[in-house]
Design a protein around this motif. Structure first.
Motif, mmCIF file in Angstrom:
data_model
loop_
_atom_site.group_PDB
_atom_site.id
_atom_site.type_symbol
_atom_site.label_atom_id
_atom_site.label_comp_id
_atom_site.label_asym_id
_atom_site.label_seq_id
_atom_site.Cartn_x
_atom_site.Cartn_y
_atom_site.Cartn_z
ATOM 1 N N HIS A 110 0.774 -1.236 -0.143
ATOM 2 C CA HIS A 110 -0.047 -0.133 -0.054
ATOM 3 C C HIS A 110 0.931 1.342 -0.134
ATOM 4 C CE1 HIS A 110 -3.242 -2.696 1.290
ATOM 5 N NE2 HIS A 110 -3.943 -1.909 0.842
ATOM 6 N N THR A 111 1.755 1.356 0.812
ATOM 7 C CA THR A 111 2.634 2.484 0.932
ATOM 8 C C THR A 111 3.408 3.036 -0.301
ATOM 9 O OG1 THR A 111 3.047 1.918 3.325
ATOM 10 C CG2 THR A 111 4.613 3.425 2.255
ATOM 11 N N GLY A 155 -4.288 11.409 3.282
ATOM 12 C CA GLY A 155 -5.220 10.735 4.585
ATOM 13 C C GLY A 155 -5.120 9.425 4.539
ATOM 14 N N PHE A 156 -5.260 8.633 3.474
ATOM 15 C CA PHE A 156 -5.417 7.379 3.261
ATOM 16 C C PHE A 156 -4.081 6.626 3.487
ATOM 17 C CE2 PHE A 156 -5.631 3.215 0.926
ATOM 18 C CZ PHE A 156 -6.540 2.630 1.578
ATOM 19 N N TYR A 157 -2.928 7.329 3.300
ATOM 20 C CA TYR A 157 -1.666 6.695 3.636
ATOM 21 C C TYR A 157 -1.364 6.552 4.931
ATOM 22 C CZ TYR A 157 3.516 6.959 3.484
ATOM 23 O OH TYR A 157 4.769 6.617 3.960
ATOM 24 N N ARG A 158 -2.039 7.634 5.753
ATOM 25 C CA ARG A 158 -1.681 7.768 7.117
ATOM 26 C C ARG A 158 -2.558 6.683 7.834
ATOM 27 N NH1 ARG A 158 -1.395 14.271 7.890
ATOM 28 N NH2 ARG A 158 0.737 14.524 7.198
ATOM 29 N N ARG A 159 -4.033 6.472 7.357
ATOM 30 C CA ARG A 159 -4.839 5.347 7.813
ATOM 31 C C ARG A 159 -5.072 4.554 6.685
ATOM 32 N NH1 ARG A 159 -6.102 10.445 8.804
ATOM 33 N NH2 ARG A 159 -7.918 10.314 7.682
ATOM 34 N N PRO A 160 -4.373 3.570 6.316
ATOM 35 C CA PRO A 160 -4.598 2.517 5.371
ATOM 36 C C PRO A 160 -5.797 1.741 5.568
ATOM 37 C CG PRO A 160 -2.733 1.924 6.104
ATOM 38 C CD PRO A 160 -3.184 3.279 6.858
ATOM 39 N N SER A 161 -6.085 1.399 6.772
ATOM 40 C CA SER A 161 -7.365 0.597 7.165
ATOM 41 C C SER A 161 -8.822 1.552 7.490
ATOM 42 C CB SER A 161 -6.953 -0.067 8.661
ATOM 43 O OG SER A 161 -6.615 0.702 9.466
ATOM 44 N N SER A 162 -8.653 2.642 6.882
ATOM 45 C CA SER A 162 -9.808 3.549 6.973
ATOM 46 C C SER A 162 -10.896 3.074 6.292
ATOM 47 C CB SER A 162 -9.174 5.106 6.938
ATOM 48 O OG SER A 162 -8.925 5.238 5.475
#
Length: 183
Positions: A110-111, A155-162
């Motif tokens: 993901h990263t 934002g998704f990078y910081r919280r990939p399980s969001s």
């Protein structure tokens, strides 16, 4: 290739060079022996065929030469398409991995996939600004939309399980609109 015969004024040498490339990439995306989607080439192939190849083939099929101009016009579009294609692999990561399909997100995680998408957003905007003339409103639209998309990606990078990425994917797909605008 039969369409080249009925296209009056078509640049036949250009058409006859590009159509086999389109056929090869179209079939080679998932069919053996190439199976490009299974070897971390799928996202790049889709971005290429839906931007550079499509624009240049359209140009030569209408009588244009194999000049640099259509390539330059389509290059920013290539990078504008890449984020949405990359993001589309996120929901299917486990299924793709289970079937040996090495998408960008499967191969690099993901990263890295998010970093590729972020870089592509920036490169698309920069290339559109550098290579093509743009009215001020279009430049502003690209900057605003690109900035909103980058904030969503960060934002998704910081919280990939969001959770779901539907909104972010729609935002990435809509970003492509500005790059199909004629200069």
């Amino acid at each position: 290739m039969i369409f080249a015969v009925i296209l009056p004024g078509a640049n036949l040498p250009g058409v006859f060079v590009l159509l086999p490339v389109a056929l090869l990439l179209g079939l080679g995306y998932s069919a053996p022996p190439l199976r490009l989607a299974y070897h971390t080439c799928g996202e790049v192939v889709v971005a290429f065929t839906h931007s550079v190849l499509l624009v240049v083939l359209g140009h030569v099929s209408q009588g244009g030469g194999m000049t640099l101009q259509p390539w330059l016009f389509s290059l920013p579009m290539f990078f504008a398409i890449l984020p949405s294609i990359t993001l589309a692999g996120f929901p299917d990561k486990e299924a793709d991995a289970a079937h040996g399909k090495k998408t960008l997100v499967v191969r690099f995680g993901h990263t890295v996939a998010l970093k590729i998408a972020m870089a592509a957003v920036i490169i698309a905007g920069a290339l559109r600004t550098l290579l093509l003339t743009n009215p001020l409103w279009l430049w502003i639209a690209i900057v605003v939309h690109g900035t909103i998309l980058l904030f969503a990606l960060v934002g998704f990078y910081r919280r990939p399980s969001s959770g779901r990425i539907n909104g972010m994917l729609a935002l990435a797909l809509a970003y492509m609109f500005w790059f199909a605008w004629p200069s």
